[in-house]
Design an enzyme around this catalytic site. Structure first.
Site, PDB file in Angstrom:
ATOM      1  CB  SER A  31      -0.945   0.011   1.197  1.00 20.16           C
ATOM      2  OG  SER A  31      -2.030  -0.875   0.981  1.00 20.16           O
TER       3      SER A  31
ATOM      4  CE  LYS B 162      -4.531   1.882  -0.655  1.00 18.09           C
ATOM      5  NZ  LYS B 162      -4.007   0.564  -0.339  1.00 18.09           N
TER       6      LYS B 162
ATOM      7  CB  SER C  92      -4.072   1.484   3.774  1.00 22.76           C
ATOM      8  OG  SER C  92      -3.254   1.027   2.749  1.00 22.76           O
TER       9      SER C  92
END
Length: 413
Positions: A131, A134, A186
């Site tokens: 993640s 991101k 997240s």
């Protein structure tokens, strides 16, 4: 066996083992005798120079008839300086002893303002971001989307795999809500909704990868907007720091990722659930434990985990007028918590290093086509050194001597 004899053997064996440990590239004497290095943390042989570590499941299997993406080319010279071309630890001895008991295969410590890389391990090794990708999605979206635009949640958002903020069908959210949920907790559902606003899955990946290329992140290829494992996904500790440094230059991103809590909107009753009630908004809390627990100077950070990526983290801390960024990739918890205790030791090391300590540089976007050759005088720690070989020789002699003593003492039938 007599106690004096046992002590002699133990002394020889211990001396040999300690010498081997210190002679290994990047060898660090660990104060904790119970420390066991992560089995994947040995990178001296450059196992990830081109390829990410082997997948442990089928998450990266391509569709029938599709082609598996080829690895990205390895940049030559290395982006950020030739000292960063190596795969083991690179550090300035003048900065003092390296942080102990680090379990990540790849890591990096850098000055966020100057761009000086203070120390690193396998800085350009190819790893999955999970993640932490991101951050790149958020930076891409901030270039294009209106923060106050309203987005309606869909069933697909609601059914998204993995961590979610709680988007529901028919719920209304601003782009600001979605980006905040993306970097704070997240939310994979937020990633899906943002990708839709950017033109869809494939268009979003194209924009993210164009952004990475423009920044000089040559080890990075986004294969999913959220960081869920997908064929071709790749980044490196160096690229993670480079992308995070760029994102922190945006006031909106910097404010969002620093929030410990945020009021996230709810959504109406689900149409396919009889007598379902409205789903109210709630107070969303950050997934960054250093920020949540009030670690002094924490500006923000992004965590990540998948079965193939293992644990990942990128975050920044400000102390005494300096701001440092740390990156941890392909790590597991052994003795300490990857996101907190190990990050704190890395930060303490970085802040203790004299200002200007540098083994390389986080390049600026405008100079990304030209690798910075700063600090090329630093030797790659993976290279042989006479002192290391001397220690190895001593270790071998000690171990052989111990074996001879044991053979002499062996009872004969």
């Amino acid at each position: 066996m007599s106690s004096s004899y046992a002590r002699k053997v133990a002394t020889l064996l211990t001396a040999g083992l300690v010498a081997v440990a210190l002679a290994l590239p990047g060898g660090v004497a660990h104060a904790d005798p119970g420390f066991v290095p992560a089995p994947h943390a040995d990178t001296a042989g450059c196992p990830h120079k081109q390829h990410t570590p082997p997948a442990v499941d089928t998450s990266e299997a391509v569709a029938p008839g599709a082609t598996t993406p080829t690895p990205l080319p390895v940049a030559t010279p290395a982006v950020g300086g030739e000292a960063l071309a190596g795969c083991d630890v690179v550090a300035d001895p003048a900065a003092g002893p390296l942080p102990a008991n680090l379990t990540s295969a790849g890591w990096l410590i850098a000055d966020l303002d100057s761009g000086d890389v203070i120390a690193a391990k396998d800085p350009h090794g190819r790893y999955r971001p999970a993640s932490t990708i991101k951050v790149l999605l958020a930076a891409t979206a901030l270039d294009e989307l209106d923060l106050e635009k309203t987005v309606t949640g869909t069933v697909e958002d609601y059914q998204t795999e993995g961590d979610s903020c709680g988007i529901g069908p028919g719920g209304t959210y601003t782009v600001r809500d979605l980006l905040t949920g993306l970097v704070m907790v997240s939310g994979n559902d937020c990633a899906k909704a943002i990708a839709r606003e950017l033109g869809g899955h494939d268009a979003t990946l194209a924009k993210m990868n164009a952004k990475a290329a423009a920044l000089g992140a040559k080890d990075t290829r986004a294969a999913s907007p959220s960081g869920l494992d997908a064929a071709g996904m790749s980044t490196s500790p160096y690229d993670e720091a480079l992308i995070f440094r760029h994102a922190m230059g945006d006031d909106t991103f910097r404010q969002m990722i620093s929030l410990p809590i945020y009021e996230f909107p709810g959504f109406p009753p689900l149409a396919d659930v009889p007598r379902d009630k409205p789903h109210p908004g709630y107070t969303m809390g950050t997934s960054n434990s250093l920020l949540r627990d009030g670690y002094p100077g924490m500006l923000g950070g992004k965590t990540g985990y998948t079965d193939d990526a293992l644990k990942t983290f990128v975050g920044a801390v400000e102390r005494d007028g300096r701001t440092l960024v740390v990156v941890q990739m392909y790590g597991v918890n052994q003795l300490d918590n990857l996101y907190s205790d190990q990050a704190v030791r890395m930060l303490d090391y970085g802040f203790a290093a004299p200002a200007g300590t540098s083994v390389g540089t986080l390049v600026d976007a405008q100079s990304s086509e030209h690798a910075d050759t700063h600090a090329t005088s630093h030797q790659d720690d993976a290279a042989p050194h006479w002192a290391a070989w001397a220690l190895v020789a001593f270790a071998v002699v000690a171990l052989v001597a111990a074996g001879v003593l044991l053979r002499r003492r062996r009872p004969r039938g």
